[in-house]
Structure formats: structure tokens, C-alpha cells
Design a protein around this motif. Sequence first.
Motif, PDB file in Angstrom:
ATOM      1  N   ASP A  42       0.917  -0.790  -0.154  1.00 16.81           N
ATOM      2  CA  ASP A  42       0.240   0.092  -0.088  1.00 16.81           C
ATOM      3  C   ASP A  42       0.468   1.070   0.043  1.00 16.81           C
ATOM      4  O   ASP A  42       1.517   1.566   0.971  1.00 16.81           O
ATOM      5  CB  ASP A  42      -0.681   0.374   1.400  1.00 16.81           C
TER       6      ASP A  42
ATOM      7  N   HIS B 202      -2.894   6.897  -4.670  1.00  8.90           N
ATOM      8  CA  HIS B 202      -3.021   6.060  -3.784  1.00  8.90           C
ATOM      9  C   HIS B 202      -3.097   4.500  -5.284  1.00  8.90           C
ATOM     10  O   HIS B 202      -3.717   4.381  -5.761  1.00  8.90           O
ATOM     11  CB  HIS B 202      -4.337   5.783  -3.072  1.00  8.90           C
TER      12      HIS B 202
ATOM     13  N   GLN C 239      -1.869   0.306  -4.929  1.00  7.23           N
ATOM     14  CA  GLN C 239      -2.333  -0.833  -3.959  1.00  7.23           C
ATOM     15  C   GLN C 239      -1.546  -1.756  -5.104  1.00  7.23           C
ATOM     16  O   GLN C 239      -2.097  -1.776  -6.672  1.00  7.23           O
ATOM     17  CB  GLN C 239      -3.494  -1.452  -3.414  1.00  7.23           C
TER      18      GLN C 239
END
Length: 487
Positions: A127, A144, A146
Amino acid sequence: MFLLPATCYEPTLEKMANPRTFTFLCGLLATHLVAATLCPPAVLRLGPEVIKEKLTQKLKDRDAVHVLQQLPLLDAMQESSQGVLARLVSSILKYITWLKVTSASILQLQVQPLPNGQELLVKIPLDMVAGFNMPLGKTIVELHMQVEVEAVIHVETSETGEDQLVLSNCSNTRGSLHISLLHKLSFFLNSIAEKVIKLLVPALPKVVKGELCPVLREAFEDVRADLLNLVKLPTSLKSDRLEFELLSQAIEGSAVQLNLGAKLLDSDGNVIMLFNDTVDSLNLPPLSDVPFSLIVRKDVVNAAVVAFLPPEELMVLLDYVLPELAHRLKLSIKAISEKAADRVEPTQIVKILTQDTPEFLVDQGNAKVAQLIVLEVFPTNEDRRPLFTLGIEATSEAQFYTEDDRLILNLYDLSSDRIHLMNSDIGLFNPELLKDIITEILISVLLPNENGKLRSGIPVSMVKALGYETASWSLIKDALVITPASS
């Protein structure tokens, strides 16, 4: 208890060839073993939880998060772009001052068996947050990100013919990539962010694989080295010590299996005996929910008992130590021969000799220790010739218990299974007449002495080395199983 100085008999060379050690194994045996399968002296079986925790720690030690924070995202975008994407990179770069990972974390690892039952799949979810800035703007645009890295643990045969655990096939898990704008901004910044995301989709998996996979392989090598050092930890057995060596490695189902050889050394480091593979089969219980199991073959447990209870001689002034038993013994002798009983004085001595090595027995989950004992009764402390000499086949119930990471054996409920009259100065008689009193003397004299020697216990160093404070135990056919105690 007042015991007169006793003579300890040193084992002969023939006796020293018998097992004299105690082995602790963390076992990874296959759930089903056929009779032809060789059974090692020790087996260490490590479940997914142990592998996961150790690999997580080694990634921390290797500063894997810092590696993620230093990912060269801009370079990766340029290297992975071709054709239209290459032109897009050029057009985007003029708007970006810098692009880097601002925060990163490794989420909980997963270790699970593959369908073939001989490989483990390791999944490492990542992450991250990346940020970029533009020349005329003060706002940092955050993304973000991932992605998941996976690798396979399996056994590989080296050029020297040795099997060893390796980690390979490190790559990105298909379908695990997700990149999104962390906070909505202006229309212009949002459009730039969308273009950056489009460029990162092919670039991020490649750069993560190129930068993190080498660290992951190094971390696993550290785990393997730790496991090899773990099995080499010596086990103290009074003045002797037990050392293990790795015989072979395997993956069985969800567990890593380390088959161990064992050798017993004296205080000078000389090998007393070697434990070999046997053709006996062990039908071990599955690892189930415990992180690891440590399996001790029965002959090794027997050797531990021998190491703590070598042949010895005890001489007891019975009237001074156990006057009630002394009185009852005299009455029992009187029932056989009044003349012999009249010779017994308050200085009578009972001599107990454990002449042979004990034998550890396991039957339906219960443990016993069988011993051959010689008992002599002298009417006074001046006499050199006993009234009689008895040979006793005795069996004691055996119960293991643990204190922290030490395993301790306690003997109780001794029974005199057979009593033989070996020598008599008072004529022939049925030794069964003395069975009750002789058994009570052995319970009162021999068992406390033996339990005192066993009280120091055997340190199961593997328990704490694997991160657990206390151990528990169970018995199966022909083996002792040690697992971490439930909290």
C-alpha cells in the motif's frame, strides 16, 4: 533424607552404545507415511504462521519499506512507455517537477499451500501513496497505489545433490494493481493525474518487481539461515549435549518439514552415539492450528531418560530415614525367618542399585518408564553380606510437564511387576511376600531421588527461538510431540 555415600557405576562400552540422549524436534512430517519411509530421529514442522512472521521480520530488517519509498517512478514511466505512451510521457513531464513515493507500507503477508502440496505461495500486499508537484503550483497531487507481489517457496536440488528451500517466481499478482487519485482537485490537476495514472499502470508493476523481488529473495535467504541455525541449537542433557543436523527439507501440504539427524556428545565434544533413520512409520497428527510441532522419536526420549538417570547405587539407613517402613520391613522378614529378623538392628541398610538403563514406553497416549533394580537388605551397617538380594522389574508412570520452555519428566506410581530372589542368606522363600514393603521403599527412596535428577528439565530452545514463551506436549504412538502452549 539421609543417604549414605553411594557408588555410581559407570556404563560399560556396551551400555554406552545404547541411546543416551534426548532429542527435540520441530516436526514437519507428512501426515501419511508408509511403512517403507525412513523415519528421522527428529522432525521440525513449521506452519504458515511461522514462515509468515519470520519473512515479515526479515523484510523489516532489510528495510523493504525504504526500498519502496525510493522507487524511481519517473524513470520507470519513461522505460515502460513506447509509441503513443512515450509521447504522452514527454508531454506530461513538462508539467511535473518531481514524482515519488511519499509513504509505503507492507500489509499482512499470506502464506498458503499450492494445490500440488509441495509448494507454498507467498503473497505480499503493498500500500503506497505517491505524490507529484508542478512547476507553478504548490499543491501536491497524491495517488493511492495498491499492488501485490507473490512468490513461490519450493524445494530445489542443488548441484551437489542437496535439497534446499528456495524462493522463486517473484512477480506481481495479476489483477492486484489499483491506482486512484487520493483527493479530487481542480479539473486541470485531475486531468494531469489521470494521465500520470495511465502511465503508472504498466510502469509500477515492473519497477516494484525489479526493486522489491531481490530484497524478498535476500529476506528469504535470511529466513532459511535462521532455520538452519535453529536446528543446530544444542540441547543440554546434564554433562552431555545433543546436536542436530539437517538431513533433508520438504514441503508437505501447508508446512515446511526439516528432517533432522542427531548425535550425542560428551562434555569434551566427543561423539557418544549417533541416531539413525529407522524404517518404522510415524502416523503423526496434522499440524492443524498450531504454528509448529516438535516431534521426538521414542528411542530418543528413552535416551534422554538414560542421560538423566544413569545406573547408580543408593544406600539408606532405613531406621533413621523411614522408621515406619523399617519396622514393617522387619516384621515382613520375621514372617519369613524369626532368626533373620532378630539379626536386624537399627543400623540396618537397604541398598538400591539401578543396574540397567531405563526404558521409556508409550502405550495409547500414556507413558511409563521400566527399570531393572537390585535391592539388598543388610541387618547392620557392619555386615558385608546381605540377608537377601532381590531383582525387581519395576514400572513407573511417567508424566511430562512444562515450565516456560523446559520439558520436565516426573515419575510416580511405581509398581514392582516381578520380583526374583537372586541370593539369600536366610534360606529360600517366596519374594512376593515382600512385594508390598519393597514397593513402598522404592517409592519413598528411589522415586524422589530420580525425580530430583529429572527436575532440571530439558530446555526446548527452539520454542523461544521461534518467538514463543512456553511449550505444551502430547504423546502419540512411538513419539513425543511438542507445540507452543496456547495463550
